[in-house]
Design an enzyme around this catalytic site. Structure first.
Site: not given
Length: 149
Positions: A53, A86, A83, A55
């Site tokens: 992801h 993360c 999310c 992040e």
């Protein structure tokens, strides 16, 4: 004082890199003392790695730059509300502030009423502020999914 709009524009540029690779267009940057020290965008499909992801990629980049897995004075800018995965990485890295563009109605992990961002069981906490360039961030995502369907 940090220029949240400028930094979110940089996160949007990262999101557009993901879009060019036909990934979900989410981008992130990490700043320290108002300087970008980490960048990332979604690349889960290309890498076959569910942890890629934006992040996580940006935090890894920043940690490498600082040669430290703890990032207690940094700010993270991301185009979509993080999310749960993360958010866990944000806590473990000790990120000081999280700024995001679009809200994620699916997870809404930064909603204080969800007790994720402010869970007192966790020994580190961060601040979160959403809605920075919200419309631009949301439109990039919604246009991507419109073209996919």
């Amino acid at each position: 004082m940090p220029d949240h709009i400028q930094f979110m524009h940089q996160a949007l540029l990262e999101a557009k890199c993901a879009l060019e690779e036909d990934e979900v267009p989410i981008g992130a940057i990490v700043t320290l003392n108002d300087k970008v020290i980490g960048r990332g965008y979604n690349s889960v499909i290309k890498t076959s790695d569910p942890t890629q992801h934006a992040e996580i990629v940006a935090l890894r980049d920043a940690a490498k730059q600082l040669a430290n897995y703890r990032l207690p004075e940094v700010s993270l800018y991301v185009t979509l509300e993080p999310c749960i995965m993360c958010l866990g990485a944000i806590f473990h890295a000790r990120v000081k502030h999280v700024f995001f563009g679009a809200y994620d109605p699916k997870f809404h992990s930064c909603d204080p009423n969800q007790s994720l961002i402010n869970n007192r069981i966790i020994n580190h906490h961060t601040t979160a502020q959403g809605g920075i360039l919200e419309q631009e961030c949301a439109e990039l995502l919604s246009n991507y999914f419109k073209h996919k369907r």
